[in-house]
Every structure is written in structure tokens, then in C-alpha cells.
Design a protein around this motif. Structure first.
Motif, PDB file in Angstrom:
ATOM      1  N   VAL A 129       0.838  -1.204   0.000  1.00 39.90           N
ATOM      2  CA  VAL A 129       0.000   0.000   0.000  1.00 39.90           C
ATOM      3  C   VAL A 129       0.869   1.249   0.000  1.00 39.90           C
ATOM      4  N   VAL A 130       1.908   1.250   0.839  1.00 35.76           N
ATOM      5  CA  VAL A 130       2.828   2.397   0.883  1.00 35.76           C
ATOM      6  C   VAL A 130       3.417   2.641  -0.506  1.00 35.76           C
ATOM      7  N   ASN A 131       3.842   1.559  -1.163  1.00 40.29           N
ATOM      8  CA  ASN A 131       4.435   1.691  -2.497  1.00 40.29           C
ATOM      9  C   ASN A 131       3.437   2.245  -3.512  1.00 40.29           C
ATOM     10  N   ALA A 132       2.214   1.725  -3.468  1.00 37.69           N
ATOM     11  CA  ALA A 132       1.194   2.184  -4.422  1.00 37.69           C
ATOM     12  C   ALA A 132       0.902   3.665  -4.215  1.00 37.69           C
ATOM     13  N   LEU A 133       0.859   4.074  -2.949  1.00 39.79           N
ATOM     14  CA  LEU A 133       0.584   5.482  -2.651  1.00 39.79           C
ATOM     15  C   LEU A 133       1.741   6.368  -3.094  1.00 39.79           C
ATOM     16  N   SER A 134       2.952   5.939  -2.793  1.00 38.48           N
ATOM     17  CA  SER A 134       4.066   6.842  -3.124  1.00 38.48           C
ATOM     18  C   SER A 134       4.355   6.851  -4.620  1.00 38.48           C
ATOM     19  N   ALA A 135       4.173   5.708  -5.292  1.00 40.89           N
ATOM     20  CA  ALA A 135       4.402   5.684  -6.746  1.00 40.89           C
ATOM     21  C   ALA A 135       3.387   6.568  -7.470  1.00 40.89           C
ATOM     22  N   SER A 136       2.152   6.602  -6.957  1.00 44.96           N
ATOM     23  CA  SER A 136       1.100   7.372  -7.638  1.00 44.96           C
ATOM     24  C   SER A 136       1.024   8.806  -7.151  1.00 44.96           C
ATOM     25  N   GLY A 137       1.440   9.023  -5.912  1.00 49.29           N
ATOM     26  CA  GLY A 137       1.292  10.341  -5.307  1.00 49.29           C
ATOM     27  C   GLY A 137      -0.102  10.554  -4.722  1.00 49.29           C
ATOM     28  N   LEU A 138      -0.892   9.483  -4.641  1.00 48.99           N
ATOM     29  CA  LEU A 138      -2.238   9.612  -4.056  1.00 48.99           C
ATOM     30  C   LEU A 138      -2.121   9.771  -2.548  1.00 48.99           C
ATOM     31  N   GLU A 139      -2.918  10.697  -2.004  1.00 49.48           N
ATOM     32  CA  GLU A 139      -2.927  10.867  -0.553  1.00 49.48           C
ATOM     33  C   GLU A 139      -3.602   9.657   0.097  1.00 49.48           C
ATOM     34  N   ALA A 140      -3.042   9.189   1.186  1.00 45.19           N
ATOM     35  CA  ALA A 140      -3.567   7.995   1.860  1.00 45.19           C
ATOM     36  C   ALA A 140      -5.028   8.151   2.241  1.00 45.19           C
ATOM     37  N   ARG A 141      -5.438   9.368   2.618  1.00 47.22           N
ATOM     38  CA  ARG A 141      -6.838   9.565   3.053  1.00 47.22           C
ATOM     39  C   ARG A 141      -7.822   9.326   1.913  1.00 47.22           C
ATOM     40  N   ARG A 142      -7.324   9.276   0.689  1.00 47.70           N
ATOM     41  CA  ARG A 142      -8.232   9.039  -0.441  1.00 47.70           C
ATOM     42  C   ARG A 142      -8.401   7.555  -0.760  1.00 47.70           C
ATOM     43  N   LEU A 143      -7.707   6.713  -0.026  1.00 44.30           N
ATOM     44  CA  LEU A 143      -7.774   5.270  -0.287  1.00 44.30           C
ATOM     45  C   LEU A 143      -8.566   4.537   0.800  1.00 44.30           C
ATOM     46  N   GLU A 144      -9.588   3.813   0.357  1.00 45.75           N
ATOM     47  CA  GLU A 144     -10.338   2.960   1.271  1.00 45.75           C
ATOM     48  C   GLU A 144     -10.093   1.499   0.886  1.00 45.75           C
ATOM     49  N   LEU A 145      -9.852   0.669   1.881  1.00 45.93           N
ATOM     50  CA  LEU A 145      -9.659  -0.761   1.638  1.00 45.93           C
ATOM     51  C   LEU A 145     -10.953  -1.472   2.006  1.00 45.93           C
ATOM     52  N   SER A 162      -1.995  -5.667   9.746  1.00 41.85           N
ATOM     53  CA  SER A 162      -1.808  -5.100   8.400  1.00 41.85           C
ATOM     54  C   SER A 162      -2.723  -3.905   8.188  1.00 41.85           C
ATOM     55  N   LEU A 163      -3.998  -4.091   8.545  1.00 37.52           N
ATOM     56  CA  LEU A 163      -4.973  -3.025   8.323  1.00 37.52           C
ATOM     57  C   LEU A 163      -4.708  -1.835   9.236  1.00 37.52           C
ATOM     58  N   GLU A 164      -4.264  -2.112  10.452  1.00 37.44           N
ATOM     59  CA  GLU A 164      -3.965  -1.005  11.363  1.00 37.44           C
ATOM     60  C   GLU A 164      -2.781  -0.178  10.870  1.00 37.44           C
ATOM     61  N   GLN A 165      -1.801  -0.853  10.258  1.00 37.34           N
ATOM     62  CA  GLN A 165      -0.686  -0.099   9.673  1.00 37.34           C
ATOM     63  C   GLN A 165      -1.187   0.829   8.563  1.00 37.34           C
ATOM     64  N   CYS A 166      -2.106   0.321   7.756  1.00 38.34           N
ATOM     65  CA  CYS A 166      -2.668   1.145   6.680  1.00 38.34           C
ATOM     66  C   CYS A 166      -3.485   2.301   7.248  1.00 38.34           C
ATOM     67  N   MET A 167      -4.212   2.045   8.334  1.00 36.37           N
ATOM     68  CA  MET A 167      -4.996   3.103   8.967  1.00 36.37           C
ATOM     69  C   MET A 167      -4.081   4.166   9.566  1.00 36.37           C
ATOM     70  N   ALA A 168      -2.937   3.727  10.043  1.00 35.52           N
ATOM     71  CA  ALA A 168      -1.973   4.695  10.593  1.00 35.52           C
ATOM     72  C   ALA A 168      -1.463   5.623   9.493  1.00 35.52           C
ATOM     73  N   LEU A 169      -1.439   5.123   8.262  1.00 38.26           N
ATOM     74  CA  LEU A 169      -1.033   5.959   7.129  1.00 38.26           C
ATOM     75  C   LEU A 169      -2.103   6.993   6.779  1.00 38.26           C
ATOM     76  N   GLY A 170      -3.355   6.671   7.133  1.00 35.05           N
ATOM     77  CA  GLY A 170      -4.455   7.570   6.802  1.00 35.05           C
ATOM     78  C   GLY A 170      -5.541   6.923   5.944  1.00 35.05           C
ATOM     79  N   CYS A 171      -5.337   5.655   5.573  1.00 33.78           N
ATOM     80  CA  CYS A 171      -6.358   4.950   4.795  1.00 33.78           C
ATOM     81  C   CYS A 171      -7.528   4.591   5.713  1.00 33.78           C
ATOM     82  N   THR A 172      -8.688   4.341   5.106  1.00 37.34           N
ATOM     83  CA  THR A 172      -9.821   3.851   5.882  1.00 37.34           C
ATOM     84  C   THR A 172     -10.131   2.419   5.441  1.00 37.34           C
ATOM     85  N   VAL A 173     -10.905   1.730   6.275  1.00 32.91           N
ATOM     86  CA  VAL A 173     -11.251   0.343   5.977  1.00 32.91           C
ATOM     87  C   VAL A 173     -12.770   0.188   6.026  1.00 32.91           C
ATOM     88  N   ALA A 174     -13.323  -0.432   4.993  1.00 25.05           N
ATOM     89  CA  ALA A 174     -14.765  -0.688   4.947  1.00 25.05           C
ATOM     90  C   ALA A 174     -15.014  -2.181   5.105  1.00 25.05           C
TER      91      ALA A 174
END
Ligand code: C2E
Ligand code: MG
Ligand code: MG
Ligand code: MG
Length: 288
Positions: A129-145, A162-174
């Protein structure tokens, strides 16, 4: 899925099953080459605010156009990809592609990506997820898993971390397809889901006046409200269903009525239109 057509065609039953297993082997074989042959594509289905009908996000839905098998539905090939762990490289591609394409949308529009349990049990899921965000430049808050209850069937602590690490980045989980799996309300305490997606079967039930479906949707909405989660109703196909869902208090709506899954270019066109001609409702077009 073996379907009984009620035609009393008993002698065709076994050959059909056999063909299924054979078909599955062939699909698996072709799926192993699908990524390198560039046969995968993402479609995007709009999710709208139930009150304003504005597009708040798109769900990325993978499509496979196989050279040998034509277009194969995800309902058919995702389970094969999961069984063979091909979902791990495919899921990484989906994540990268979805993040890349979402950077072309207005900043308030988010992207939702389905994540299989197999992916979450990879120790480096969060790194993907970190790689996908940094390669694209998408802000983490715009990504929902989007995950389903099935992630809790195995060692939940791995998936959770795993999901908590992503949430720490700013992603949300549905929590996807809520109510169809081995639902236990205990899951809702284990992870801070931002959204509960109410499965289409409840929406359909409610539209057909099923007291049980209505009561369940009401209860899920009330529970989500008090847990400070939002709700998305899946599979809304008509104005009647949309009105009903709105009255039941769901926060967001997804379904053919507001828009079918569409190609990235079409999704982009929705924003390119001048604001004044932008319909509050998106005209439905058959899925690619
Ligand atoms: P899902 O995540 O619950 O996605 C919603 C499914 O409902 C999509 O089917 C969508 O096309 C369909 N749908 C949306 N609105 C309506 C409606 O109004 N009526 C009806 N009848 N259907 C509606 P799709 O695209 O065939 O995907 C099926 C499932 O495959 C998804 O269910 C998801 O579990 C899985 N899937 C799709 N893409 C991916 C992916 O990239 N990764 C993973 N792991 N799974 C995926
Ligand atoms: Mg989903
Ligand atoms: Mg769903
Ligand atoms: Mg569903």
C-alpha cells in the motif's frame, strides 16, 4: 456454480461437473499469464452521498478480458486467484492501478479497493500500500480498503495489524458484504471500520417488503451511527430502492441506478463535464 434448471436432465449432471473442473484448470492456466499479457483492467463504480447524490468515491472492480476465454467475471476468477494465491500479484497490480487512476479525479473523490484475505496474510501487505501510494502520489486519506468478514476466520491478528498499519497511514477500511458471512458483532470491536457496506441481498429484501431485511438495515444503520461509522447500501437498482434506502438512513448508495461499473475514461468524463450540465444522477450504461 452448478444450477438446477429443473429440466430433469440428470444424465448431463456429471459431465457438466467435469467440464467445470476442466474449465477451472484452463482458467487457472490462462490467469497465470493474465497480468503479463495485460488482460486485466479496472472498472469503477460510483458511490454517491445518499442525500446530495454527489459522487463521493469509486469502487475499483477488476475485469479480465482473456484472449482465450473472453471476458470472465470476477465472481468466477477471483476465487480461483484466491485459491492459487495469484490474487497476491493481481491484488498488487489492482492497488497500484487504482491509486494511479484516482489521482486524475477531483481531490474530494476517494477510491475503494477490494482486498482479499490472502493479501492481508502476506507480511508485506502494508508495504504494498505504501508503495502504491508513493508511486502514484495519491494521498492515503483518499484510499479505502474493502475487506469482508472472512478475514476474521483465520488468525485475525495478522490481518488486523496489516490493516492497522494502513490506517496509521491515513487509509480507511470498509466492511464489505456485511451480513452475508459469518457475521459476529464482535468484529466491529476489533477494528475501527469507517464504513459498513450493507449487502445487496438486504437491499433487495427491503425493497420486496421483507420485514426482516428492513429491520436488519435499520439495526445496522443505528449501530453504525453509534459507532461513528457510515453505511453504504450496495446494489440499489431503482428510484424506489434509492428512496427507501435514504429513508432508512444509509449514508451512501452504490448500485446500477446511480451508475454501473465503468471504464476509467468514462469515470473521468463525469468530472470533465461542465458543472451546470452535470446530472445529479449518472446515466446508467451497461458494464464493460
Ligand atoms: P463487491 O466488492 O461486493 O462488489 C460489488 C459487486 O456488485 C460488483 O460485482 C458490482 O458490479 C455489483 N453491483 C453493483 N451494483 C449493482 C446493482 O445495482 N445490481 C447488481 N446486480 N449488482 C451490482 P463484480 O464487479 O462482478 O464483482 C464481484 C466481486 O468480485 C466483488 O464484490 C468483489 O468481492 C470481487 N472483486 C472485484 N474486483 C476485485 C478486486 O480487484 N480484488 C478482489 N480481491 N476482489 C474483487
Ligand atoms: Mg467491494
Ligand atoms: Mg460488496
Ligand atoms: Mg455484495
Amino acid at each position: 456454480r452448478a444450477k438446477d434448471d429443473g429440466g430433469g436432465e440428470h444424465r448431463h449432471y456429471e459431465p457438466a461437473l467435469h467440464a467445470n473442473a476442466e474449465e477451472r484448470r484452463q482458467l487457472e492456466f490462462a490467469l497465470r499469464r493474465a497480468l503479463e499479457n495485460r488482460e486485466l483492467e479496472l472498472n469503477y463504480q460510483p458511490v454517491v452521498n445518499a442525500t446530495t447524490e454527489e459522487v463521493v468515491s469509486f469502487e475499483a472492480l477488476v475485469r479480465w478480458n482473456s484472449a482465450q476465454h473472453g471476458s470472465v467475471s470476477p465472481g468466477k476468477f477471483v476465487p480461483i486467484a484466491e485459491d492459487t494465491r495469484l490474487i497476491v500479484p493481481i491484488g498488487t497490480w489492482v492497488m497500484e492501478q487504482a491509486c494511479r487512476e484516482a489521482t486524475r479525479w477531483p481531490e474530494h473523490v476517494r477510491v475503494a479497493v477490494n482486498v482479499s484475505p490472502e493479501q492481508l496474510f502476506e507480511p508485506d501487505f502494508a508495504a504494498t500500500v505504501v508503495n502504491a501510494l508513493s508511486a502514484s502520489g495519491l494521498e492515503a486519506r483518499r484510499l479505502e480498503l474493502e475487506v469482508t468478514e472472512s478475514i476474521f476466520l483465520r488468525d485475525a491478528s495478522v490481518a488486523r495489524s496489516s490493516l492497522e498499519q494502513c490506517m496509521a497511514l491515513g487509509c480507511t477500511v470498509a466492511l464489505d458484504d456485511f451480513g452475508t458471512g459469518y457475521s459476529s458483532l464482535g468484529y466491529l470491536r476489533k477494528l475501527r471500520f469507517s464504513t459498513i457496506k450493507v449487502d445487496r441481498s438486504f437491499v433487495q429484501g427491503a425493497a420486496q417488503d421483507s420485514k426482516e431485511s428492513l429491520a436488519i438495515i435499520r439495526a445496522v444503520v443505528a449501530m453504525a451511527d453509534s459507532l461513528e461509522m457510515t453505511t453504504t447500501a450496495e446494489g440499489v437498482e431503482s428510484v424506489e430502492e434509492a428512496d427507501l434506502i435514504r429513508r432508512l438512513g444509509c449514508t451512501k448508495i452504490q448500485g446500477y441506478y446511480f451508475g454501473r461499473p465503468m471504464r476509467a475514461e468514462e469515470a473521468l468524463q463525469l468530472f470533465r463535464r461542465r458543472h451546470s450540465d452535470m446530472p445529479s444522477r449518472i446515466s446508467a450504461r451497461p458494464a464493460a
